[in-house]
Design a protein around this motif. Sequence first.
Motif, PDB file in Angstrom:
ATOM      1  N   SER A   1       6.849   7.688  -5.427  1.00  0.00           N
ATOM      2  CA  SER A   1       7.168   6.345  -4.927  1.00  0.00           C
ATOM      3  C   SER A   1       8.356   5.726  -5.657  1.00  0.00           C
ATOM      4  CB  SER A   1       5.953   5.431  -5.033  1.00  0.00           C
ATOM      5  OG  SER A   1       5.668   5.143  -6.392  1.00  0.00           O
TER       6      SER A   1
ATOM      7  N   SER B   1       8.702   4.580   0.600  1.00  0.00           N
ATOM      8  CA  SER B   1       7.791   4.861   1.719  1.00  0.00           C
ATOM      9  C   SER B   1       6.536   5.609   1.267  1.00  0.00           C
ATOM     10  CB  SER B   1       8.515   5.660   2.807  1.00  0.00           C
ATOM     11  OG  SER B   1       9.132   6.793   2.233  1.00  0.00           O
TER      12      SER B   1
ATOM     13  N   LEU C   1       4.633   4.681  -0.996  1.00  0.00           N
ATOM     14  CA  LEU C   1       3.633   3.625  -1.173  1.00  0.00           C
ATOM     15  C   LEU C   1       2.936   3.317   0.148  1.00  0.00           C
ATOM     16  CD1 LEU C   1       5.637   1.161  -3.470  1.00  0.00           C
ATOM     17  CD2 LEU C   1       3.729   2.612  -4.159  1.00  0.00           C
ATOM     18  N   THR C   2       3.693   3.388   1.243  1.00  0.00           N
ATOM     19  CA  THR C   2       3.113   3.159   2.573  1.00  0.00           C
ATOM     20  C   THR C   2       2.048   4.204   2.851  1.00  0.00           C
ATOM     21  OG1 THR C   2       5.193   2.212   3.331  1.00  0.00           O
ATOM     22  CG2 THR C   2       3.682   2.982   5.035  1.00  0.00           C
ATOM     23  N   VAL C   3       2.371   5.468   2.542  1.00  0.00           N
ATOM     24  CA  VAL C   3       1.409   6.565   2.753  1.00  0.00           C
ATOM     25  C   VAL C   3       0.145   6.298   1.926  1.00  0.00           C
ATOM     26  CG1 VAL C   3       1.018   9.058   2.451  1.00  0.00           C
ATOM     27  CG2 VAL C   3       3.248   8.230   3.229  1.00  0.00           C
TER      28      VAL C   3
ATOM     29  N   LEU D   1      -1.015   3.437   0.750  1.00  0.00           N
ATOM     30  CA  LEU D   1      -1.774   2.279   1.249  1.00  0.00           C
ATOM     31  C   LEU D   1      -2.539   2.610   2.533  1.00  0.00           C
ATOM     32  CD1 LEU D   1       0.856  -0.490   0.473  1.00  0.00           C
ATOM     33  CD2 LEU D   1      -1.473  -0.437  -0.412  1.00  0.00           C
ATOM     34  N   LEU D   2      -1.971   3.473   3.359  1.00  0.00           N
ATOM     35  CA  LEU D   2      -2.680   3.881   4.588  1.00  0.00           C
ATOM     36  C   LEU D   2      -3.902   4.731   4.247  1.00  0.00           C
ATOM     37  CD1 LEU D   2       0.333   4.603   6.994  1.00  0.00           C
ATOM     38  CD2 LEU D   2      -1.187   2.615   6.995  1.00  0.00           C
TER      39      LEU D   2
ATOM     40  N   CYS E   1      -4.482  -3.670   3.986  1.00  0.00           N
ATOM     41  CA  CYS E   1      -3.792  -2.461   3.497  1.00  0.00           C
ATOM     42  C   CYS E   1      -2.658  -2.077   4.449  1.00  0.00           C
ATOM     43  CB  CYS E   1      -4.772  -1.290   3.388  1.00  0.00           C
ATOM     44  SG  CYS E   1      -5.700  -1.286   1.850  1.00  0.00           S
ATOM     45  N   VAL E   2      -2.957  -2.147   5.745  1.00  0.00           N
ATOM     46  CA  VAL E   2      -1.943  -1.800   6.764  1.00  0.00           C
ATOM     47  C   VAL E   2      -0.799  -2.811   6.708  1.00  0.00           C
ATOM     48  CG1 VAL E   2      -1.499  -1.573   9.244  1.00  0.00           C
ATOM     49  CG2 VAL E   2      -3.563  -0.562   8.257  1.00  0.00           C
TER      50      VAL E   2
ATOM     51  N   ALA F   1       1.316  -2.201   3.735  1.00  0.00           N
ATOM     52  CA  ALA F   1       2.043  -0.924   3.889  1.00  0.00           C
ATOM     53  C   ALA F   1       3.373  -1.112   4.616  1.00  0.00           C
ATOM     54  CB  ALA F   1       1.175   0.078   4.636  1.00  0.00           C
TER      55      ALA F   1
ATOM     56  N   THR G   1       3.072  -0.899  -6.527  1.00  0.00           N
ATOM     57  CA  THR G   1       3.362  -1.556  -5.241  1.00  0.00           C
ATOM     58  C   THR G   1       3.941  -2.943  -5.493  1.00  0.00           C
ATOM     59  OG1 THR G   1       1.514  -0.363  -4.252  1.00  0.00           O
ATOM     60  CG2 THR G   1       2.369  -2.229  -3.010  1.00  0.00           C
TER      61      THR G   1
ATOM     62  N   GLY H   1       7.338  -3.010  -3.888  1.00  0.00           N
ATOM     63  CA  GLY H   1       6.988  -3.473  -2.539  1.00  0.00           C
ATOM     64  C   GLY H   1       8.142  -4.109  -1.804  1.00  0.00           C
TER      65      GLY H   1
END
Length: 931
Positions: free
Chosen positions: A560, A565, A567-569, A571-572, A598-599, A602, A796, A800
């Motif tokens: 990260s 991105s 972090l997006t993975v 968080l999902l 979370c979404v 993300a 994050t 973020g």
Amino acid sequence: MPVFILAGLLVHCVFLVSIFDIYFSSPLVHGMTPQQTPLPPPAKRLVLFVADGLRADSLYELNSNGSPQAPYLRGILENNGSWGISHTRVPTESRPGHVALIAGFYEDVSAVAKGWKENPVEFDSVFNESKYTWSWGSPDILPMFAKGATGDHVYTFCYAAESEDFGAQDAAKLDIWVFDHVKSFFNSSRSNQTLFSALNEEKVVLFLHLLGIDTNGHAHRPNSREYKENIRQVDEGVKEIASMIDNFYGNDGKTAFIVTSDHGMTDWGSHGAGHPSETLTPLIVWGAGVNYPQQVTSQFFEDNFLKEWKLENLKRLDVNQADIAPLMASLIGVPFPLNSVGTLPLEYLNNSAHFKAESLFTNAVQILEQFKVKMSQKKETTLSFLFTPFKPLSDSEQISFLKKIRLYIQQQKYDEAISLCKTVINLALEGLSYYHTYDRLFLGLSIAMGFVGWTTYVILVIIKAHTNLTKTVPTNKKKSAVLFYGFAFAGMIIAFFLLIQTCPWTYYIYCLLPVPVWYAVVKEIPVIQDLATNVLSLHIGQSVGFLLVCVLGIEILVFSFFYRSALTVGLLVFAGWPVITQLWVQAKTRALIWTLLCVLLAIFPLMPVVGREPNIPLVIAAGLLTLLISCFSLASLCKSENNYRDNEDLKVYFYQMLSVALSTYIVSSTHDSLKNKQGLPVLNQIISWMTLVASPVLLLLSPTFLFQRLFSILLSLMSTYLLLSTGYEALFPLVLFGLMFVWINMEQEALQRYGLSRKPKLAVFNFTYAMDITQFRQLHLDDVRRSFFFVFFIVTAFFGTGNIASINSFDPASVYCFLTVFSPFMMGGLLVLKVVIPFVLVSCAFEAVQVTTHLSSKSLFLIVLVISDVMALHFFFLVKDYGSWLDIGTSISHYVLVMSLTIFMMVMNGLAQLLTTQRLELPSRSKHHST
């Protein structure tokens, strides 16, 4: 435990500082003799214009109607002089850029501590070697070259620091000030015989530092009308000054002119990193001794600029920024700056082959002098049987090279001489780098040993003190004594070895640190043996699976830092946590809100870095949304029939909401005022600073019940964060706080599911009483997951809304509610505060998780320490000193960041406890208070 925390802080500070000693020590050496070209120079004087923050494309590109941005300079490069791109290095800041231009070397990072202003190390420059130098411009740049100069021959004329105002009507006035003062200076010299005589001497330098373009770029962006208009004004100013100087000297043809820049700027108005828009700067040279434009039919460059700029048929001569210093020295015949590592760009010179060969030979000898001093320094501090010289430039090779070059020049074989000079320069630069990094492997291994030892020790402390995995083993005093003396003896040998090599005192710290750390580890061998027995009795598949999940989690965190991105993975994946662990069965509503938040969170790492596109309506929306949430929260608080609420507490919330409303208005009003070029309103500035000071005080007046205190923390931090926001990032703390609040609730469900303890009532949970709990439970495997969640949320919180590992992610517009006059430390401090606010939210939530799950804050924090140390070790080995400057800078900033993060988390741990448990009691309130 305080001793352990203190030791941890000390060890991590050593790890952090070590990187500067290993990678960032000053490359400068002293004791060389000045080298000067023996032939007469083509110019008597040199005029250097540095347009601060001017990008190469901004100067060279044509307007939409086909007309040039800078008509006069376009005419010069087409008809009178040579042109190209000067490639700067990271960090692309004003001070390092000017040092490279005028002194010919790339500044070491110790200058950061001086705000790129003062001289952290003494160095030689073209100004110092000149007969006289007169300079006009910014008080941030000029004094450092006067201060470093020997004697009294470098004169500076600066405007007031307050003039550097990003919110001013027009920053171009800074450049107009410079041009007007140069004109009046030359006019006054006609009636001042001393000054007139000095101006007519040889080896004179006139330096015009033009800061307007940089200031306008920060305030309005490089694609703005203001930035482009400033370029036109600078072009006109250069034309007038060049014409005036030629007339003053009776058009004697003995003046050389250089127009360049210290660094460029990103499209969003920042600089500091290695983006091409920051590292590509223009270079136009004309006048005495300079080549005329060279027509070519084709030329190849990896970029497509030539076509865009309609300059395909004029030879483009690219240089490194440090090459400009030897070019200036050669044109006016002064000694090359002693610490210069630049190579004279011969294609810019319009002179005989003999002059070019002699000049480059002087350049080669000057760099070779530095190599010799560096080599002798290293030889003196290394034992003879351990010293490995740089073979391509042994003493005999040096003599051979210099003899050959001198012979070629005598035989008039100038091309062969030039070719050999270039070889010597390249070898000398390689050799300088070789000796500069001579101890790197040895120091790196010492730090890595210390790292691994410390992490192992922390794991042992966790297992021994906070789990049931081991039983207490009686210590064998005889074995302990042998161990102690063994390690003490090893330490003495290392110290003696460093002493006879006369190593710097920092080397003792780096090399001796692993000794006590590994002693502490080896002392716990019985615990390790006991642990090994217990682990082997567990289910092997389960242990390996758990280990793999841990490794994967840490790798995602490391990834990260390079790709937000990731972090997006993560968080999902977190969004599916309640489903994977079946928690949704017992808390469907909370699980649904958790997944939704979370979404939502993300989405932020996928957004562009903050500051590139200011969006004030989004900041206002965030302020209004905070007020709306506050109203709902207060309504639910008023409805609750608990006896812990009183009217004085509600007043605190009311004041905090008022502060948020005021901040929202201030942001809107300030940016409108700046847009209309009316500057920063004084009232807005006063309110902003008062909000910053008052927010933490209001926070500490609120009750210490879990929900109320966390709600108060959000309101306090949001009022400050809104003032520092310019776009979508204002919504980030809101979503993050929502997720943190649901996380606290979800951990309660997880606790109940695993049957680790009874579920406390969060509504009446009080932080103050929680700290008095004496019976904490032991660690469970699920607590490793809790700690990982915390580290993930911290990362994050950092990444973020931007890549803070890159200097150019910072946008000065973020601090415009507080100040608009350039002040690197004040602005830097406010930007750090902006980064820290989401961090504080996560830390306070983690504190709540710890106390509500009946854990000692120390036990979970130790797991966090292990996770962050494993990450830091990753980045320690990823640090590199090769490849592009962007790669080098990023790899080092990642390590510094993760180490700072670890030290910071230790501080945050204490701060979170303070913010959640302490309460200020006003005298009038104490009788009403019922907690």
